[in-house]
Design a protein around this motif. Structure first.
Motif, mmCIF file in Angstrom:
data_model
loop_
_atom_site.group_PDB
_atom_site.id
_atom_site.type_symbol
_atom_site.label_atom_id
_atom_site.label_comp_id
_atom_site.label_asym_id
_atom_site.label_seq_id
_atom_site.Cartn_x
_atom_site.Cartn_y
_atom_site.Cartn_z
ATOM 1 N N LEU A 125 0.864 -1.194 0.000
ATOM 2 C CA LEU A 125 0.000 0.000 0.000
ATOM 3 C C LEU A 125 0.891 1.231 0.000
ATOM 4 O O LEU A 125 1.629 1.481 0.957
ATOM 5 C CB LEU A 125 -0.874 0.034 1.252
ATOM 6 C CG LEU A 125 -2.256 -0.611 1.226
ATOM 7 C CD1 LEU A 125 -3.045 -0.142 2.440
ATOM 8 C CD2 LEU A 125 -3.027 -0.331 -0.040
ATOM 9 N N ASN A 126 0.776 2.007 -1.069
ATOM 10 C CA ASN A 126 1.679 3.140 -1.293
ATOM 11 C C ASN A 126 0.859 4.428 -1.171
ATOM 12 O O ASN A 126 0.290 4.898 -2.144
ATOM 13 C CB ASN A 126 2.252 2.964 -2.721
ATOM 14 C CG ASN A 126 3.248 4.014 -3.104
ATOM 15 O OD1 ASN A 126 4.006 4.502 -2.271
ATOM 16 N ND2 ASN A 126 3.275 4.360 -4.384
ATOM 17 N N ARG A 127 0.771 4.926 0.041
ATOM 18 C CA ARG A 127 -0.136 6.054 0.284
ATOM 19 C C ARG A 127 0.552 7.267 0.901
ATOM 20 O O ARG A 127 -0.096 8.115 1.491
ATOM 21 C CB ARG A 127 -1.288 5.608 1.188
ATOM 22 C CG ARG A 127 -2.204 4.636 0.495
ATOM 23 C CD ARG A 127 -3.359 4.214 1.337
ATOM 24 N NE ARG A 127 -4.297 3.429 0.541
ATOM 25 C CZ ARG A 127 -5.390 2.855 1.018
ATOM 26 N NH1 ARG A 127 -5.671 2.965 2.305
ATOM 27 N NH2 ARG A 127 -6.193 2.181 0.228
ATOM 28 N N LYS A 128 1.883 7.300 0.820
ATOM 29 C CA LYS A 128 2.587 8.468 1.365
ATOM 30 C C LYS A 128 3.681 8.863 0.393
ATOM 31 O O LYS A 128 4.301 7.992 -0.222
ATOM 32 C CB LYS A 128 3.222 8.131 2.715
ATOM 33 C CG LYS A 128 2.239 8.131 3.848
ATOM 34 C CD LYS A 128 2.948 8.059 5.166
ATOM 35 C CE LYS A 128 1.935 8.077 6.298
ATOM 36 N NZ LYS A 128 2.535 7.695 7.566
ATOM 37 N N GLY A 129 3.947 10.162 0.291
ATOM 38 C CA GLY A 129 5.030 10.565 -0.596
ATOM 39 C C GLY A 129 5.316 12.046 -0.505
ATOM 40 O O GLY A 129 4.442 12.841 -0.165
ATOM 41 N N LYS A 130 6.557 12.383 -0.820
ATOM 42 C CA LYS A 130 6.982 13.791 -0.740
ATOM 43 C C LYS A 130 6.609 14.531 -2.024
ATOM 44 O O LYS A 130 6.530 13.936 -3.097
ATOM 45 C CB LYS A 130 8.501 13.863 -0.568
ATOM 46 C CG LYS A 130 8.970 13.413 0.803
ATOM 47 C CD LYS A 130 10.463 13.713 0.939
ATOM 48 C CE LYS A 130 11.187 12.641 1.723
ATOM 49 N NZ LYS A 130 11.569 11.440 1.008
ATOM 50 N N ILE A 131 6.428 15.837 -1.856
ATOM 51 C CA ILE A 131 6.119 16.703 -3.001
ATOM 52 C C ILE A 131 7.097 17.886 -2.940
ATOM 53 O O ILE A 131 7.370 18.403 -1.849
ATOM 54 C CB ILE A 131 4.665 17.246 -2.898
ATOM 55 C CG1 ILE A 131 3.671 16.092 -2.679
ATOM 56 C CG2 ILE A 131 4.287 18.050 -4.137
ATOM 57 C CD1 ILE A 131 2.283 16.555 -2.254
ATOM 58 N N SER A 132 7.619 18.287 -4.085
ATOM 59 C CA SER A 132 8.504 19.462 -4.102
ATOM 60 C C SER A 132 8.321 20.179 -5.436
ATOM 61 O O SER A 132 7.678 19.641 -6.343
ATOM 62 C CB SER A 132 9.965 19.045 -3.924
ATOM 63 O OG SER A 132 10.332 18.218 -5.001
ATOM 64 N N HIS A 133 8.873 21.401 -5.543
ATOM 65 C CA HIS A 133 8.758 22.085 -6.830
ATOM 66 C C HIS A 133 9.933 23.019 -7.066
ATOM 67 O O HIS A 133 10.661 23.371 -6.125
ATOM 68 C CB HIS A 133 7.440 22.874 -6.924
ATOM 69 C CG HIS A 133 7.435 24.150 -6.147
ATOM 70 N ND1 HIS A 133 7.304 24.178 -4.776
ATOM 71 C CD2 HIS A 133 7.534 25.443 -6.549
ATOM 72 C CE1 HIS A 133 7.329 25.432 -4.358
ATOM 73 N NE2 HIS A 133 7.477 26.227 -5.415
ATOM 74 N N LYS A 134 10.086 23.397 -8.326
ATOM 75 C CA LYS A 134 11.155 24.306 -8.713
ATOM 76 C C LYS A 134 10.564 25.298 -9.713
ATOM 77 O O LYS A 134 9.936 24.878 -10.708
ATOM 78 C CB LYS A 134 12.247 23.478 -9.398
ATOM 79 C CG LYS A 134 13.558 24.168 -9.469
ATOM 80 C CD LYS A 134 14.587 23.200 -10.015
ATOM 81 C CE LYS A 134 15.842 23.964 -10.344
ATOM 82 N NZ LYS A 134 16.826 23.147 -10.987
#
Ligand code: FAD
Length: 309
Positions: free
Chosen positions: A82-91
């Motif tokens: 179950l893959n329900r977490k993750g980082k978000i970033s931007h440039k």
């Protein structure tokens, strides 16, 4: 169901849940058992667990929000990740474009919120879209005339041998609600994705998101359990209108019913089985075919069912 030797998953063996019912995690409330389930925290852990499965020869299935898949009552005889977490970033670039990167487990709701908070425009159409980045990229999720393939530029994925590859938009094989990741036989898993978006005014972005959410609320049974639109729209037609015209609104099998609010949604209640849901899918297909000579193609993924069963 097979025995999963958890010692092969060191250092994650303590995080495994054994003999779990997938209905506990599915937005449809449907799904049978699996011998081993693990919730991963990020794409690095996702990659490690998959590599352990490959080394041990265990079948595996990566799932996000389980908002677009109907797993049969037989369940899945392998490892569910179950893959329900993750980082978000931007440039931000000087030309006003913005590269947004997200791990595949990041929820689409979190991505939309992140864009709203950081003045990034181009993701508003996804406001109210349930599930994860992985599920959306895999199924080319779309709404209000935009699809994720319009903004997906590249990603990283694991192939069936566990090798990491770069994948660009051109190689995704995108079509209506489909991509190469959708084919069950190849087991390619998305680890992360980069989207090309633009700078925007925070308040305007926020008000567009609200507008899309309101449109969903007024037309879809969002307070009930479902898998979203069950069938793809045939070319130039609306599956929902055909189902409604066939008189199927409110028709039930067990605890699964054709929604009264939107005929292309099947809503479920506690105690529903995947067999109820699947029988209703087949019934709708038969009735629409009798009336319009059109075979509706499921948009949802039917996992573990006999082809014509
Ligand atoms: C109320 C409601 C409204 C909805 N509205 C829309 C809509 O407007 N538009 C739309 O397109 N859909 C809609 N959906 C369907 C669903 O939300 C989307 O298809 C969503 O993108 C599925 O994401 P998920 O994480 O839940 O995928 P899951 O259901 O968990 O998985 C779907 C498939 O993707 C695969 N997958 C998941 N993660 C990965 C990964 N990292 N790598 C490779 N494969 C992966 C799974 O193995 C599975 O085969 C709606 C659903 C609901 C319940």
């Amino acid at each position: 169901m097979r025995h999963i030797d958890l010692s092969l998953f060191s250092p994650y063996e303590k995080l495994f849940l054994t003999d779990e019912l997938l209905s506990k995690y599915a937005f449809s409330l449907c799904g049978g058992p699996c011998p081993g389930l693990i919730k991963v925290e990020n794409s690095q852990m996702l990659e490690s667990v998959i590599k352990c499965c490959i080394a041990a020869g265990f079948p595996y299935k990566v799932l996000g929000g389980m908002t677009n898949i109907l797993i049969s009552d037989k369940g899945f005889d392998g490892v569910v990740i179950l893959n329900r977490k993750g980082k978000i970033s931007h440039k931000e670039l000087e030309d006003g474009s913005v590269w947004l990167s997200a791990e595949s487990g990041a929820g689409m709701a979190a991505v939309v919120r992140y864009c709203m908070e950081n003045g990034i425009s181009g993701m508003e159409w996804a406001a109210g879209l349930p599930g994860t980045v992985g599920g959306a990229v895999c199924g080319n999720a779309g709404a209000f005339g935009t699809e994720i393939s319009d903004i997906f530029m590249f990603g990283s994925m694991l192939d069936e041998k566990g090798c990491q590859n770069h994948i660009s938009h051109e190689n995704m094989g995108y079509s209506y609600r489909s991509s190469i990741l959708k084919h069950q036989d190849n087991n390619r898993i998305l680890l992360g994705a980069s989207f090309l978006l633009g700078k925007g005014d925070t308040e305007e972005i926020s008000s567009r998101c609200e507008e899309y959410k309101e449109r969903r609320k007024s037309t879809q049974p969002i307070d009930e359990h479902s898998l979203g639109s069950v069938f793809k729209n045939p070319e130039g037609e609306s599956a929902g209108k055909m189902i409604q015209a066939a008189g199927l609104k409110g028709f039930s099998v067990g605890k699964a019913s054709v929604s009264l609010k939107h005929a292309n949604f099947i809503v479920t209640e506690k105690g529903v089985t995947s067999a109820d849901y699947h029988r209703l899918v087949c019934h709708v297909q038969n009735k629409v075919y009798e009336q319009f000579s059109v075979l509706l193609e499921p948009e949802i993924e039917l996992f573990g069912f006999e082809v014509n069963g």
